[in-house]
Design an enzyme around this catalytic site. Sequence first.
Site, short mmCIF file in Angstrom:
data_model
loop_
_atom_site.label_atom_id
_atom_site.label_comp_id
_atom_site.label_asym_id
_atom_site.label_seq_id
_atom_site.Cartn_x
_atom_site.Cartn_y
_atom_site.Cartn_z
N GLU A 103 0.86 -1.18 0.00
CA GLU A 103 0.00 0.00 0.00
C GLU A 103 0.89 1.23 0.00
OE1 GLU A 103 -3.67 2.16 2.42
OE2 GLU A 103 -2.83 0.28 3.19
N ASP A 128 4.85 5.03 3.56
CA ASP A 128 4.49 6.45 3.61
C ASP A 128 5.69 7.21 4.18
OD1 ASP A 128 3.05 8.96 3.84
OD2 ASP A 128 1.20 7.81 3.94
N ASP A 178 -1.83 12.12 -3.93
CA ASP A 178 -1.87 13.56 -4.18
C ASP A 178 -2.23 13.80 -5.65
OD1 ASP A 178 -1.33 16.31 -4.54
OD2 ASP A 178 0.22 16.27 -3.00
N ARG A 252 -12.44 8.50 6.37
CA ARG A 252 -12.89 9.84 6.77
C ARG A 252 -12.55 10.85 5.67
NH1 ARG A 252 -10.25 11.78 12.21
NH2 ARG A 252 -8.44 11.27 10.94
N PHE A 253 -11.37 10.72 5.09
CA PHE A 253 -10.97 11.62 4.01
C PHE A 253 -11.93 11.48 2.82
CE2 PHE A 253 -8.77 12.14 -0.05
CZ PHE A 253 -8.26 13.42 0.07
N GLU A 254 -12.27 10.25 2.48
CA GLU A 254 -13.18 10.02 1.37
C GLU A 254 -14.56 10.60 1.69
OE1 GLU A 254 -14.89 6.24 -1.28
OE2 GLU A 254 -13.46 5.92 0.34
#
Length: 277
Positions: A103, A128, A178, A252-254
């Site tokens: 991922e 990340d 991004d 949550r971002f989605e």
Amino acid sequence: MSESLSPQNPAAEPEPAPAPEATSTYVPPKWRTEPRFPDGPAPDPAGSHHERRIRSFQPRRSRVTTGQGEALKRLWGTWGLDIDGHDVIDLKKMFDGLPVVLEIGFGMGEATAQMAAADPETGILAADVHTPGQGNLLALAERNGLSNVRVANGDAIILLREMLPPDSLAGIRVYFPDPWPKARHNKRRLIQPEFLALAATRMAPGAILHCATDWEPYAEQMLEVLTAQPEFENTQEDGGYAPRPGFRPLTRFEGQGLDKGHVVHDLLFRRTGNAEN
């Protein structure tokens, strides 16, 4: 040539000594050289592999909470990995023989932890550069007993190119990368032909590349470049976007994007047998 400049003239002035070579005055920013967690993720793990290439990410230096910092100190040595580009990883050993999905970009790690809990028979190597997110995912993994998660710190391109063996991945997930929305920055987007060609060499035949974005122009670019890549084939018979699969949590971002009227597109492409390692 005048006499005074003739090399045969003993009275000629000696040639000046060569100027010393210029030294670099570049001073790396502190976040590259001073680890906030000495036993945790390195500030610049692949510093010796510095490349002059366009990067698709920017390190975000937000505050690390006490809980995240404690998780980094306590768990990094066991579940953490710096992407330094030095050694090839033995994924079978790292994940006790489980198939492994990479991922790329996991944010704060909530979705990663949910997917790992729902599918304990799949290992997740989550990469990340966001230190708070790394600490948060480690804390979630410990709290929920997720032994199938490892956290990688650094550039996923170096991880793919130099640290993963051919055909070693059961899948790659790139969720909400991004979008680099300004036209002059589109070249920084991760999903490009060069990235796809590299990713294909590290994916086993039949492995799934799963991308998701809520930025319409980026979704269109993803679909275009993936469709044109011979190493991949669309899992959708109509050649379009896929419905969100049940294993990808609604983050949550989605949710924030959906509240703003954004449309989320999922793309699931299968690695064919055409990649050259």
